[in-house]
Write a protein that holds these residues in place. Structure first.
Motif, PDB file in Angstrom:
ATOM      1  N   MET A 134       9.695  -3.603  -9.389  1.00  0.00           N
ATOM      2  CA  MET A 134       9.205  -2.445 -10.146  1.00  0.00           C
ATOM      3  C   MET A 134       7.678  -2.487 -10.274  1.00  0.00           C
ATOM      4  O   MET A 134       7.064  -3.542 -10.142  1.00  0.00           O
ATOM      5  CB  MET A 134       9.858  -2.444 -11.535  1.00  0.00           C
ATOM      6  CG  MET A 134      11.367  -2.259 -11.497  1.00  0.00           C
ATOM      7  SD  MET A 134      11.861  -0.706 -10.714  1.00  0.00           S
ATOM      8  CE  MET A 134      11.376   0.454 -11.987  1.00  0.00           C
ATOM      9  N   ARG A 158       6.549  -0.015  -5.327  1.00  0.00           N
ATOM     10  CA  ARG A 158       5.719  -0.045  -6.533  1.00  0.00           C
ATOM     11  C   ARG A 158       4.249   0.234  -6.214  1.00  0.00           C
ATOM     12  O   ARG A 158       3.509   0.694  -7.059  1.00  0.00           O
ATOM     13  CB  ARG A 158       5.844  -1.409  -7.219  1.00  0.00           C
ATOM     14  CG  ARG A 158       5.230  -2.526  -6.372  1.00  0.00           C
ATOM     15  CD  ARG A 158       5.815  -3.865  -6.555  1.00  0.00           C
ATOM     16  NE  ARG A 158       5.434  -4.720  -5.418  1.00  0.00           N
ATOM     17  CZ  ARG A 158       6.019  -4.661  -4.223  1.00  0.00           C
ATOM     18  NH1 ARG A 158       6.996  -3.830  -4.010  1.00  0.00           N
ATOM     19  NH2 ARG A 158       5.617  -5.431  -3.230  1.00  0.00           N
ATOM     20  N   LEU A 187      10.230   4.990 -12.769  1.00  0.00           N
ATOM     21  CA  LEU A 187      10.396   3.859 -13.690  1.00  0.00           C
ATOM     22  C   LEU A 187      11.858   3.669 -14.103  1.00  0.00           C
ATOM     23  O   LEU A 187      12.236   2.613 -14.595  1.00  0.00           O
ATOM     24  CB  LEU A 187       9.495   4.033 -14.917  1.00  0.00           C
ATOM     25  CG  LEU A 187       7.999   3.998 -14.565  1.00  0.00           C
ATOM     26  CD1 LEU A 187       7.137   4.256 -15.782  1.00  0.00           C
ATOM     27  CD2 LEU A 187       7.615   2.664 -13.908  1.00  0.00           C
ATOM     28  N   ILE A 221       3.701  -2.265 -14.836  1.00  0.00           N
ATOM     29  CA  ILE A 221       3.229  -1.353 -15.893  1.00  0.00           C
ATOM     30  C   ILE A 221       2.339  -2.080 -16.879  1.00  0.00           C
ATOM     31  O   ILE A 221       1.270  -1.606 -17.262  1.00  0.00           O
ATOM     32  CB  ILE A 221       4.446  -0.746 -16.632  1.00  0.00           C
ATOM     33  CG1 ILE A 221       5.262   0.069 -15.664  1.00  0.00           C
ATOM     34  CG2 ILE A 221       4.012   0.104 -17.802  1.00  0.00           C
ATOM     35  CD1 ILE A 221       4.487   1.181 -14.990  1.00  0.00           C
ATOM     36  N   SER A 280       8.453   9.000 -14.550  1.00  0.00           N
ATOM     37  CA  SER A 280       9.569   8.495 -15.355  1.00  0.00           C
ATOM     38  C   SER A 280      10.805   8.270 -14.478  1.00  0.00           C
ATOM     39  O   SER A 280      11.578   7.340 -14.715  1.00  0.00           O
ATOM     40  CB  SER A 280       9.862   9.422 -16.532  1.00  0.00           C
ATOM     41  OG  SER A 280      10.326  10.644 -16.055  1.00  0.00           O
TER      42      SER A 280
END
Ligand SMILES: [Zn+2]
Length: 311
Positions: free
Chosen positions: A300, A129, A143, A303, A140
């Motif tokens: 992850m 990450r 993600l 965001i 994308s």
């Protein structure tokens, strides 16, 4: 039987010789690509800092039907989705002026990269990450969960790199001061243990701290009475602290990751053969299974945090 007898022409040795020759050539070409002389005993004309030239990214191969071709000529198997692989970026080969990365099985790359030398070790970076943006990946796709290492592989790769560098410095008589603060060191080594007491770490990113003390914690404990806490590095790290012989094993990284992935399968598969079921029974207690299930998760990117910071 004497393998050098005349009855069978020496096909195996000549094949082995050819394979060796391929590996020697690939080794030289990798060294040239890094800006090093082909001959390791020759001094580089000018030192090439590791920030220049290719990075050796360790990542998870993304979905594809046939997998990626391994760049080691003598390797005949493709790198299939979900496997750990090395992406040398930029690669040696350009296609229509575009330099795409070169992909290798980790074990194949270890045949040509000399990880007993700092020049090589310094270039290894796990795709996580925190680093994926430097690998020029499609956001994308990242993600969607592609490319990024799971927590266990991330911690093991970073600890492999540190352990190898430490041995290299000891061998070369180089003293490097570790500027990691004690509180950070404590978090990195001891999170997850019942004895671990979190300390305040000024200026640290709260999201990252939370991950390091939960998903990425290397220890698993059954509580304060537990005298045999589970430790990720103890279980899987092939490089032995203080043992120079570890530098002679070319395949430390591949073996470490193989062992980790093998135990993930053992801990989680619903489809084990009788033999593997027996191994699971013998090798994994409930604490180990809990630890592996926690560490097989892929952390992850933050965001929401990125939005909050207006990035
Ligand atoms: Zn290969």
């Amino acid at each position: 039987m004497d393998s050098s007898s005349n009855e069978h022409p020496a096909t195996v040795p000549s094949e082995a010789k050819e394979e060796n020759e391929h590996i020697i050539q690939a080794t030289k070409s990798l060294r040239r690509h890094m800006g090093l002389p082909e001959d390791p005993t020759e001094n580089p004309s000018s030192a090439t800092p590791s920030s220049v030239g290719p990075t050796f990214w360790l990542e998870v191969a993304p979905p594809s039907i046939r997998g990626a071709k391994c760049r080691l000529d003598v390797c005949t198997t493709n790198i299939m989705p979900g496997k750990y692989r090395i992406a040398v970026n930029p690669g040696c080969h350009s296609f229509r002026g575009h330099q795409s990365p070169d992909y290798y099985h980790v074990g194949c790359f270890e045949k040509i990269a000399d990880f007993s030398q700092e020049d090589f070790v310094d270039r290894v970076q796990p795709v996580t990450r925190n680093t994926w943006q430097f690998r020029n990946l499609n956001a994308s796709s990242v993600l969607d969960g592609n490319y990024l290492l799971d927590a266990g592989a991330e911690r093991l790769t970073i600890s492999w790199k540190q352990a190898v560098k430490k041995l290299i410095n000891e061998r070369d008589g180089v003293e490097i001061e570790d500027d990691t603060s004690e509180a950070v060191r404590d978090l990195l080594d001891n999170a997850g243990s019942s004895k671990f007491v979190p300390r305040e770490i000024p200026d640290a990113d709260a999201f990252e701290l939370r991950l390091l003390s939960s998903t990425l914690a290397p220890n698993e404990s059954d509580g304060s009475e537990d005298t045999e806490e589970w430790n990720l590095f103890y279980e899987f790290q092939m490089v032995v602290d203080g043992d120079q012989k570890s530098l002679d094993n070319r395949h430390n990284l591949d073996m470490t990751l193989y062992l980790w992935r093998d135990h993930v399968t053992l801990a989680t598969s619903n489809n084990l053969s009788e033999e593997l079921k027996e191994r699971k029974e013998k090798e994994l207690n409930p604490k180990a299974i809990r630890a592996i299930k926690r560490l097989m998760v892929t952390p992850m990117p933050d965001i929401q945090g990125a939005f909050r910071r207006g990035l």
